[in-house]
Write an enzyme that holds these catalytic residues in place. Structure first.
Site, PDB file in Angstrom:
ATOM      1  N   TYR A 129      -4.908 -26.157  -1.041  1.00 39.18           N
ATOM      2  CA  TYR A 129      -4.030 -26.028   0.119  1.00 39.18           C
ATOM      3  C   TYR A 129      -3.195 -27.265   0.450  1.00 39.18           C
ATOM      4  O   TYR A 129      -2.390 -27.233   1.381  1.00 39.18           O
ATOM      5  CB  TYR A 129      -4.857 -25.615   1.348  1.00 39.18           C
ATOM      6  CG  TYR A 129      -5.412 -24.216   1.202  1.00 39.18           C
ATOM      7  CD1 TYR A 129      -4.623 -23.109   1.486  1.00 39.18           C
ATOM      8  CD2 TYR A 129      -6.708 -23.999   0.736  1.00 39.18           C
ATOM      9  CE1 TYR A 129      -5.121 -21.818   1.333  1.00 39.18           C
ATOM     10  CE2 TYR A 129      -7.213 -22.715   0.578  1.00 39.18           C
ATOM     11  CZ  TYR A 129      -6.414 -21.630   0.878  1.00 39.18           C
ATOM     12  OH  TYR A 129      -6.893 -20.352   0.712  1.00 39.18           O
ATOM     13  N   PHE A 418     -15.808 -20.201   8.737  1.00 39.46           N
ATOM     14  CA  PHE A 418     -15.189 -18.977   9.263  1.00 39.46           C
ATOM     15  C   PHE A 418     -14.352 -18.317   8.175  1.00 39.46           C
ATOM     16  O   PHE A 418     -13.592 -17.445   8.394  1.00 39.46           O
ATOM     17  CB  PHE A 418     -14.327 -19.277  10.497  1.00 39.46           C
ATOM     18  CG  PHE A 418     -13.296 -20.371  10.296  1.00 39.46           C
ATOM     19  CD1 PHE A 418     -12.065 -20.076   9.754  1.00 39.46           C
ATOM     20  CD2 PHE A 418     -13.573 -21.679  10.660  1.00 39.46           C
ATOM     21  CE1 PHE A 418     -11.113 -21.059   9.584  1.00 39.46           C
ATOM     22  CE2 PHE A 418     -12.625 -22.672  10.497  1.00 39.46           C
ATOM     23  CZ  PHE A 418     -11.385 -22.366   9.954  1.00 39.46           C
TER      24      PHE A 418
END
Length: 418
Positions: A129, A418
């Site tokens: 990323y 998450f």
């Protein structure tokens, strides 16, 4: 004539009735192993459909991404809106066709439109990323406490009573204690309704030989006030010499180091236990200074949260600073060009609000939005990034002053994924 292999991919929101197919893309992309029904049901309930995107090849769903509407603690104690980027995957048949780039492009445009200053994520592979502007903002510590080979020197504190409780019944009180800790450490997430179920997730089919989840509460003897808790499971292992149980700590929270020490001592005294393991602690956790020999912990540092400013001005104005600062930052952000350019950051220090606005003044430091993300929570210093060649000092003295201002007294940390 356009061949099927080169047909353009499209990105669109999903509908609620597509969730199973959409989530199935994620499962296949991550190896095809199906989750336990309890896990799948929880993620279905937590998914925000209006924030969920699909990449389509004609009518087929071949990629996915979503976001959670979080609020995250930042240096200075404020809690800011942040998009929790999640469930990002592309089928192996459609990699290297720009699907991930298209998802990130659409998602960041959407986040800007929503007015969210920050985006955060955890990465299955840490190298993915950075090209989209995400910098590693927190680290986590894995440790093993060998029973009988270390000693805990607990600081003085009030008398405590420990008691076992049903994890679900104790959850509201534990969540209330966790909420008190959120503004005290950058990186902690406010848990929205429904997220209190995540630490309790304990499907029998996913225990891997460990016991059902246990919960121990630490309460002040004089008042009965909850001041700490630990949730853990035990694997009753044996070796050639006898019992060798492993106590796996899922999470431990305490208002004081004395309470934390009492809970760690309790865990180390588990009958038949050989060791206690935990895979996520802050890198400055008090445990490191309570044990008699840090080497015995076998510490291992891993990446935690990745962060990118979606709106540089709002992000930098929203956090606090450890000392007065007046610095002009030349920010490079090719993926979100609205952030590119010079920004003047001014703050009186910890006692006042910051301001960050565009300027034509000469730049003092030059860096990319990725480095800004790494330094934002105080996890990486601007000085360390400069030594790696990732921040350039354009005015002598600006680097040290800005690095001290960006610093956090406590290490940022994300306690759960998450």
């Amino acid at each position: 004539m356009t061949s099927p292999a080169s047909a353009p991919l499209t990105v669109r929101p999903i509908s609620a009735d597509e969730w199973d197919t959409w989530y199935g893309v994620l499962e296949v992309a991550f190896g095809g192993g199906l989750e336990q029904p309890e896990e799948r049901d929880l993620w279905r309930e937590l998914t925000e459909i209006d924030r969920s995107l699909a990449v389509c090849d004609d009518s087929r769903l071949v990629g996915c991404a979503s976001a959670f509407s979080f609020r995250i603690a930042v240096p200075g104690g404020a809690v800011l809106p942040a998009a929790g980027v999640t469930m990002v995957a592309v089928l192996p048949t459609h990699r290297r066709r720009g699907a991930l780039t298209a998802l990130m492009r659409r998602q960041l445009d959407d986040l800007r439109e929503r007015g969210e200053p920050l985006a955060v994520l955890t990465a299955s592979e840490g190298a993915i990323y950075g090209r989209f502007g995400y910098g590693q903002a927190t680290s986590r510590l894995n440790v093993t406490l060998p029973r009988g080979r270390i000693r805990l020197d607990a600081p003085d504190g009030p008398d405590l009573r420990l008691r076992l409780a049903d994890p679900a019944e104790a959850a509201p009180a534990c969540e209330e204690l966790y909420a008190r800790l959120v503004p005290l450490r950058p990186g902690l997430l406010e848990r929205r309704p429904g997220w209190e179920r995540l630490p309790l997730l304990d499907p029998p089919g996913g225990r891997g030989g460990f016991s059902p989840l246990h919960c121990v509460l630490a309460e002040e003897t004089s008042t009965g006030r909850l001041v700490g808790y630990a949730r853990y499971a035990v694997d009753r292992g044996w070796n050639g010499g006898g019992p060798a149980a492993t106590v796996r700590v899922n999470d431990l929270a305490a208002l004081t180091p004395a309470t934390a020490a009492r809970l760690w001592t309790y865990l180390l005294e588990t009958d038949l236990a050989e060791k206690v393991t935990v895979n996520s602690l802050p890198v400055d956790d008090p445990l490191l200074h309570l044990v008699s020999d840090q080497r015995r912990l076998e510490p291992r540092v891993r990446d935690g949260l990745f962060l990118r400013p979606v709106e540089v001005g709002a992000a930098l104005a929203g956090r606090g600073y450890a000392q007065p600062v007046d610095v002009v930052l030349e920010v490079a952000d090719p993926f979100c060009p609205w952030n590119a350019g010079r920004w003047r950051l001014v703050s009186p220090g910890p006692d006042g609000p910051a301001e960050c606005v565009r300027t034509r003044a000469a730049a003092d430091l030059a860096l990319s939005v990725r480095e800004l993300g790494s330094a934002y929570l105080g996890g990486a210093t601007l000085t360390a990034l400069a030594r790696a060649g990732r921040v350039a000092e354009l005015r002598p003295g600006a680097l040290a002053a800005a690095s001290r201002a960006f610093a956090s007294d406590v290490a940022p940390w994300l306690p759960h994924g998450f």
